[in-house]
Structure formats: structure tokens, C-alpha cells
Design a protein around this motif. Sequence first.
Motif, PDB file in Angstrom:
ATOM      1  N   LEU A 211     -31.913 -10.144  14.676  1.00 36.23           N
ATOM      2  CA  LEU A 211     -32.444  -9.584  13.427  1.00 36.23           C
ATOM      3  C   LEU A 211     -31.353  -9.479  12.368  1.00 36.23           C
ATOM      4  O   LEU A 211     -31.610  -9.672  11.170  1.00 36.23           O
ATOM      5  CB  LEU A 211     -33.069  -8.212  13.676  1.00 36.23           C
ATOM      6  CG  LEU A 211     -34.392  -8.193  14.440  1.00 36.23           C
ATOM      7  CD1 LEU A 211     -34.966  -6.784  14.470  1.00 36.23           C
ATOM      8  CD2 LEU A 211     -35.400  -9.157  13.843  1.00 36.23           C
ATOM      9  N   GLU A 212     -30.151  -9.190  12.820  1.00 40.86           N
ATOM     10  CA  GLU A 212     -29.003  -9.140  11.914  1.00 40.86           C
ATOM     11  C   GLU A 212     -28.792 -10.511  11.262  1.00 40.86           C
ATOM     12  O   GLU A 212     -28.585 -10.620  10.048  1.00 40.86           O
ATOM     13  CB  GLU A 212     -27.778  -8.737  12.744  1.00 40.86           C
ATOM     14  CG  GLU A 212     -26.499  -8.536  11.996  1.00 40.86           C
ATOM     15  CD  GLU A 212     -25.410  -8.157  12.982  1.00 40.86           C
ATOM     16  OE1 GLU A 212     -24.901  -9.058  13.681  1.00 40.86           O
ATOM     17  OE2 GLU A 212     -25.079  -6.965  13.087  1.00 40.86           O
ATOM     18  N   ASP A 213     -28.868 -11.565  12.073  1.00 40.98           N
ATOM     19  CA  ASP A 213     -28.734 -12.929  11.540  1.00 40.98           C
ATOM     20  C   ASP A 213     -29.846 -13.237  10.544  1.00 40.98           C
ATOM     21  O   ASP A 213     -29.606 -13.840   9.489  1.00 40.98           O
ATOM     22  CB  ASP A 213     -28.783 -13.950  12.685  1.00 40.98           C
ATOM     23  CG  ASP A 213     -27.513 -13.952  13.519  1.00 40.98           C
ATOM     24  OD1 ASP A 213     -26.444 -13.639  12.959  1.00 40.98           O
ATOM     25  OD2 ASP A 213     -27.589 -14.274  14.716  1.00 40.98           O
ATOM     26  N   SER A 214     -31.051 -12.825  10.871  1.00 44.65           N
ATOM     27  CA  SER A 214     -32.197 -13.098  10.005  1.00 44.65           C
ATOM     28  C   SER A 214     -32.073 -12.375   8.666  1.00 44.65           C
ATOM     29  O   SER A 214     -32.345 -12.949   7.608  1.00 44.65           O
ATOM     30  CB  SER A 214     -33.494 -12.684  10.712  1.00 44.65           C
ATOM     31  OG  SER A 214     -34.609 -12.976   9.918  1.00 44.65           O
ATOM     32  N   VAL A 215     -31.650 -11.114   8.716  1.00 42.51           N
ATOM     33  CA  VAL A 215     -31.510 -10.325   7.485  1.00 42.51           C
ATOM     34  C   VAL A 215     -30.440 -10.932   6.585  1.00 42.51           C
ATOM     35  O   VAL A 215     -30.639 -11.083   5.370  1.00 42.51           O
ATOM     36  CB  VAL A 215     -31.168  -8.856   7.811  1.00 42.51           C
ATOM     37  CG1 VAL A 215     -30.755  -8.108   6.553  1.00 42.51           C
ATOM     38  CG2 VAL A 215     -32.354  -8.155   8.437  1.00 42.51           C
ATOM     39  N   VAL A 216     -29.301 -11.298   7.146  1.00 43.55           N
ATOM     40  CA  VAL A 216     -28.222 -11.893   6.346  1.00 43.55           C
ATOM     41  C   VAL A 216     -28.710 -13.167   5.670  1.00 43.55           C
ATOM     42  O   VAL A 216     -28.488 -13.385   4.468  1.00 43.55           O
ATOM     43  CB  VAL A 216     -26.985 -12.189   7.229  1.00 43.55           C
ATOM     44  CG1 VAL A 216     -25.971 -13.040   6.463  1.00 43.55           C
ATOM     45  CG2 VAL A 216     -26.325 -10.892   7.673  1.00 43.55           C
TER      46      VAL A 216
END
Length: 282
Positions: A211-216
Motif C-alpha cells: 500500500l505504501e508503494d501504491s500511495v507513493v
Amino acid sequence: DDAWAVDLAEKDDGNLTDSYFLKKRTFRNIGMVIAPLVAGLVVKHYGMTNLWLIYGMGIFIATLFLIFAKNTNHVEIKENEIEDYKNVFTHSRKTWDFIRKHKIVSLLFVAIFIFFVVEEITSLVWTPYLQSHGLPLPQIGYLFSLIAGLGILTPLITERILKNKSKLSILTTTTLIYAVALILAGVYSRLLFISIIFVITYSLEEIIEPLEDSVVNKYLQSKIRATALSLKSVVTSMASIVGGPLAGYILGILSAEKALMLSGILFMIIPLVYSLAGKRTF
């Protein structure tokens, strides 16, 4: 590869980005479950040499998939542009300026840095901590196998939750639980309890990281995505460089219990960052 995949996902359907990172994590964990079993069988029946042959065949097959994969934008590059290193540095500088001026992206990079620093500390603490409370090393290996198994399902469950909750709200909640769990592991050090906390924290990473990758990626423009993600890799590498010596120093002056508590307190910054980012955009 992530920059390329996200460009494809956003071109077809913006919602595919979340699915890509979560399913990528699922397939990674399937591999982590299957690989040791395959390796054990191969070494037992055919020897270590054949293991390298299978590894090479796997890389070759993966390369074939990439060769026939879809491209986003085919741009013919002139020879003089390839040799012009000035353009590379200019593009990198513009990307860095974008990250620095875009407050949310800057906050997310800070959160990523703290996450990987804490991960370096806890990765050095957990095994000796569990062993000191009577858990044999082979059983710690079983816990990792359990985590890998749960990691197959966790991203799929998260994808369902995303239908009703935003990415940043899920990240805020999971990172807060992660931080509290680390603190509790230092406060209440019964073997069963800390074993459960160990599994919970590592399982939460299967939610946090994709999710961190997706948000960035959501905040990155296509033209700077590849360079920005390269800078993100630099941030994670710097976190590992800082986190390793810091973990050694902390374990030299503090007990494992206090090191986990300190890690949890430091980790508390991350849900605060996601909460601030959520208030500004989501």
C-alpha cells in the motif's frame, strides 16, 4: 519494473495499481512458501548443482515473459541523447525538486525511511529475543513459514478492504497497530505473547509495504516516476545503512525489551505522517 507496471495499470484502469502491488506481494509469498520445498527436494534427490540449473531456468523463463510483455510508450531515442549525461542529471534534479516541493511525497519518503530503519533494528532483535525466552531456532523458522503462508492471503484480504476504506486510512491503522505491538512486546515478555506479536508485525508488513508503494505512485507523474522510484530506492538503502549500525549501537546499550519499545515509539511517527497526508488529500 514498478514504474513500467504502474504506467500500464493507470493507462488501463487507475484502480489496478493497488491490485498490482498487493498481488505482487501475494505471488512473492507463494514463491517463499514453494521455493524451500522445491530446493529441499532437488538437493535431496539430485544434489546442489542441479539447484543452480533450476534457478537459471527460472530467470530465463522470467526474462521471456518480459520480452513479450506490453510496452507503454515506444519512443525512439537518438544516439546523441543517450550519450548526453547532462539530460540525465537535469531530469534527476527536477525529480528531486518535485519531491522536495510536494509536501505529501516528502512526508511519505520520511515514513519510508523510518519504516526501514525500524525494520533493521527489529530484524536484529527478534531472533535472539525469542531464543532467550526458550524458542529454539528451528521453531522460529516455522514461524517464518507461517508468516509466508499468511502473506499469501493478507494482500488479497486487504484488496477487499480497499473497496470500503482508503489506502491512507488502512496504512494509518496498520502502522499504529504495528507500533503498539512492538511496545507491548517489550513490556510483556511471555514467550507465547511475543511469538504472536512477532507473527502479527511481520504479517502487517504484507499490508504496509504494497500500500505504501501504491500511495507513493499515486502522486508521481509518469514522466518522473522511474527516477522518483530510483530515489525511493536510495532512501531505503540509506535507511539500511543507518539502521544497521544504529541497531548494533542500541543493542549494545539497551536490552532487547527496551530496543523493541524504542522501535515502537519511533514507529509511532509513521501513522502520524499517514494521518497528516490523509487529511490533506483523501
